[in-house]
Design an enzyme around this catalytic site. Structure first.
Site, PDB file in Angstrom:
ATOM      1  N   ASP A  12       2.571  -4.231  -5.608  1.00 34.69           N
ATOM      2  CA  ASP A  12       1.028  -3.638  -4.851  1.00 34.69           C
ATOM      3  C   ASP A  12       0.680  -4.041  -3.051  1.00 34.69           C
ATOM      4  O   ASP A  12       1.582  -5.189  -2.790  1.00 34.69           O
ATOM      5  CB  ASP A  12       0.124  -3.901  -5.424  1.00 34.69           C
ATOM      6  N   SER A  13       0.155  -3.383  -2.363  1.00 31.81           N
ATOM      7  CA  SER A  13      -0.028  -3.131  -1.031  1.00 31.81           C
ATOM      8  C   SER A  13      -0.943  -4.879  -0.976  1.00 31.81           C
ATOM      9  O   SER A  13      -1.346  -5.049   0.226  1.00 31.81           O
ATOM     10  CB  SER A  13      -0.630  -2.402  -0.373  1.00 31.81           C
ATOM     11  N   GLY A  45      -2.221   2.880   2.629  1.00 37.26           N
ATOM     12  CA  GLY A  45      -2.963   4.568   2.717  1.00 37.26           C
ATOM     13  C   GLY A  45      -2.930   4.969   3.904  1.00 37.26           C
ATOM     14  O   GLY A  45      -2.900   6.532   3.733  1.00 37.26           O
ATOM     15  N   CYS A  76       0.857   1.009  -7.569  1.00 36.18           N
ATOM     16  CA  CYS A  76      -0.095   1.501  -6.600  1.00 36.18           C
ATOM     17  C   CYS A  76      -0.121   3.157  -6.229  1.00 36.18           C
ATOM     18  O   CYS A  76       1.131   3.279  -6.553  1.00 36.18           O
ATOM     19  CB  CYS A  76       1.015   0.761  -5.291  1.00 36.18           C
ATOM     20  N   THR A  78      -0.411   5.156  -4.224  1.00 34.00           N
ATOM     21  CA  THR A  78       0.181   5.713  -2.855  1.00 34.00           C
ATOM     22  C   THR A  78       1.452   5.620  -3.034  1.00 34.00           C
ATOM     23  O   THR A  78       2.317   6.222  -2.411  1.00 34.00           O
ATOM     24  CB  THR A  78      -0.213   4.792  -1.830  1.00 34.00           C
ATOM     25  N   GLU A 154     -10.685  -5.489  -1.253  1.00 34.34           N
ATOM     26  CA  GLU A 154      -9.768  -6.795  -1.302  1.00 34.34           C
ATOM     27  C   GLU A 154     -11.169  -8.056  -0.261  1.00 34.34           C
ATOM     28  O   GLU A 154     -10.869  -8.983  -0.491  1.00 34.34           O
ATOM     29  CB  GLU A 154      -9.423  -6.317   0.011  1.00 34.34           C
ATOM     30  N   CYS A 190      -6.166   5.200  -7.566  1.00 41.14           N
ATOM     31  CA  CYS A 190      -5.867   4.220  -6.531  1.00 41.14           C
ATOM     32  C   CYS A 190      -6.190   2.458  -7.022  1.00 41.14           C
ATOM     33  O   CYS A 190      -7.362   2.321  -8.026  1.00 41.14           O
ATOM     34  CB  CYS A 190      -6.293   3.923  -5.459  1.00 41.14           C
ATOM     35  N   THR A 191      -5.324   1.485  -7.302  1.00 41.09           N
ATOM     36  CA  THR A 191      -5.330   1.200  -8.399  1.00 41.09           C
ATOM     37  C   THR A 191      -6.206   0.038  -7.623  1.00 41.09           C
ATOM     38  O   THR A 191      -7.008  -1.284  -8.756  1.00 41.09           O
ATOM     39  CB  THR A 191      -3.754  -0.018  -8.146  1.00 41.09           C
ATOM     40  N   HIS A 192      -6.584   0.229  -6.680  1.00 40.11           N
ATOM     41  CA  HIS A 192      -7.809  -0.821  -5.927  1.00 40.11           C
ATOM     42  C   HIS A 192      -9.481  -0.778  -6.463  1.00 40.11           C
ATOM     43  O   HIS A 192     -10.449  -1.507  -6.439  1.00 40.11           O
ATOM     44  CB  HIS A 192      -8.101  -1.243  -4.108  1.00 40.11           C
TER      45      HIS A 192
HETATM   46  N1  DGL Z   1      -3.182  -0.405  -3.872  1.00 39.89           N
HETATM   47  C1  DGL Z   1      -2.979   0.868  -3.278  1.00 39.89           C
HETATM   48  C2  DGL Z   1      -3.014   2.710  -4.272  1.00 39.89           C
HETATM   49  O1  DGL Z   1      -3.214   2.656  -5.217  1.00 39.89           O
HETATM   50  C3  DGL Z   1      -3.565   1.436  -2.195  1.00 39.89           C
HETATM   51  C4  DGL Z   1      -4.077   1.267  -1.196  1.00 39.89           C
HETATM   52  C5  DGL Z   1      -3.380   0.729  -0.002  1.00 39.89           C
HETATM   53  O2  DGL Z   1      -3.849   1.760   1.235  1.00 39.89           O
HETATM   54  O3  DGL Z   1      -3.009   0.090   0.503  1.00 39.89           O
HETATM   55  O4  DGL Z   1      -3.212   3.530  -3.751  1.00 39.89           O
END
Ligand code: DGL
Length: 265
Positions: A12-13, A45, A76, A78, A154, A190-192
């Site tokens: 992931d990012s 993103g 992720c 994105t 984060e 978004c996984t976050h």
């Molecule tokens: N966790 C990422 C997702 O699922 C994106 C977060 C980012 O913008 O880096 O899209």
């Protein structure tokens, strides 16, 4: 035969992929895992499609050569909605992506109005249009980009409480759209974002349910590794691509997911 010590690489990012790792742990507790956070390029993103595709293909190529994973999970939305096809073309390793959980949301909704929260890059993807056309016909799908939530997640994983106004703005971004008051199901695309489900729940209220793809991804990984044996040759660890941010404030959170060390790439 697959080497029993070959890891599953979860990418992931940032910290978002931990929500996928949590579900993978439930199904495959013995699977060796390397978690990769591309914090040098966070947030994805706000980047262009070309930047994300080049970054993800290049980085995963390097990581595959170095660690010989049995499978790579792009945890992720994105990166997956933009680069999944490309990564599959260039790497031999099985790749599992993360796609917005529009299908389960369409099955769950009673009102027929679904909200979708994602990054700016995710919500404009044709991939999402296609999922909508395929699975949400006759339903209304309202989309909202909530990049602030990435940063909030984060911070939370560093033990810092995010500004609550961020959650109010995310909810308003969907509920305030025409027809938004009918939303009863919100896709956390978004996984976050599942890391913030509690905070988001307070803003959306009890009549809204959240859905994300993590369980489905874990099931897919379990299916693709069926019959393979797992034996850790070392403790699971994470890799952080950033060279100018100290990863140590993240360590307590990572430890709660069974990751004891964060190495620099
Ligand atoms: N966790 C990422 C997702 O699922 C994106 C977060 C980012 O913008 O880096 O899209």
């Amino acid at each position: 035969m697959v080497d029993p010590a070959a890891p599953i690489l979860i990418f992931d990012s940032g910290v978002g992929g931990l929500t996928v790792l949590e579900q993978v742990r439930k199904l495959l507790p013995d699977a060796p895992v390397i978690y990769v956070a591309d914090r040098a390029a966070l947030p994805y993103g706000d980047k262009s499609e070309a930047e994300i595709a080049a970054r993800v293909c290049g980085l995963l190529g390097r990581l595959a050569e170095r660690y010989h994973p049995r499978l790579i999970c792009i945890a992720c939305n994105t990166a997956s909605t933009i680069a999944l096809g490309m990564v599959r073309e260039v790497l031999e390793v099985p790749i599992v992506g993360t796609v917005p959980a529009i299908k389960p949301a369409a099955e769950m909704t009673r009102t027929g109005t679904i909200g979708l929260l994602g990054t700016r890059a995710t919500i404009r993807q044709a991939y999402v249009d296609n999922l909508e056309a395929q699975y949400a016909q006759g339903k209304r799908l309202l989309r909202h980009a909530a990049p602030e939530l990435v940063q909030a997640a984060e911070l939370k994983m560093r033990g810092i409480a995010p500004d609550p106004a961020v959650f109010a703005r995310a909810a308003e971004g969907l509920l305030g759209q025409p027809g938004g008051a009918d939303i009863d199901t919100v896709v956390l695309a978004c996984t976050h974002f599942p890391l913030l489900e509690e905070e988001l729940g307070k803003e959306f209220g009890p009549s809204v349910r959240f859905v994300d793809g993590a369980q489905g991804i874990a099931r897919r990984i379990a299916y693709l590794t069926k019959g393979q044996s797992f034996a850790r040759a070392q403790d699971d660890f994470a890799i952080d691509t950033s060279h100018d941010q100290d990863p140590s404030p993240l360590l307590p959170a990572f430890q709660s997911y069974g990751i004891g060390r964060i190495l620099r790439l």
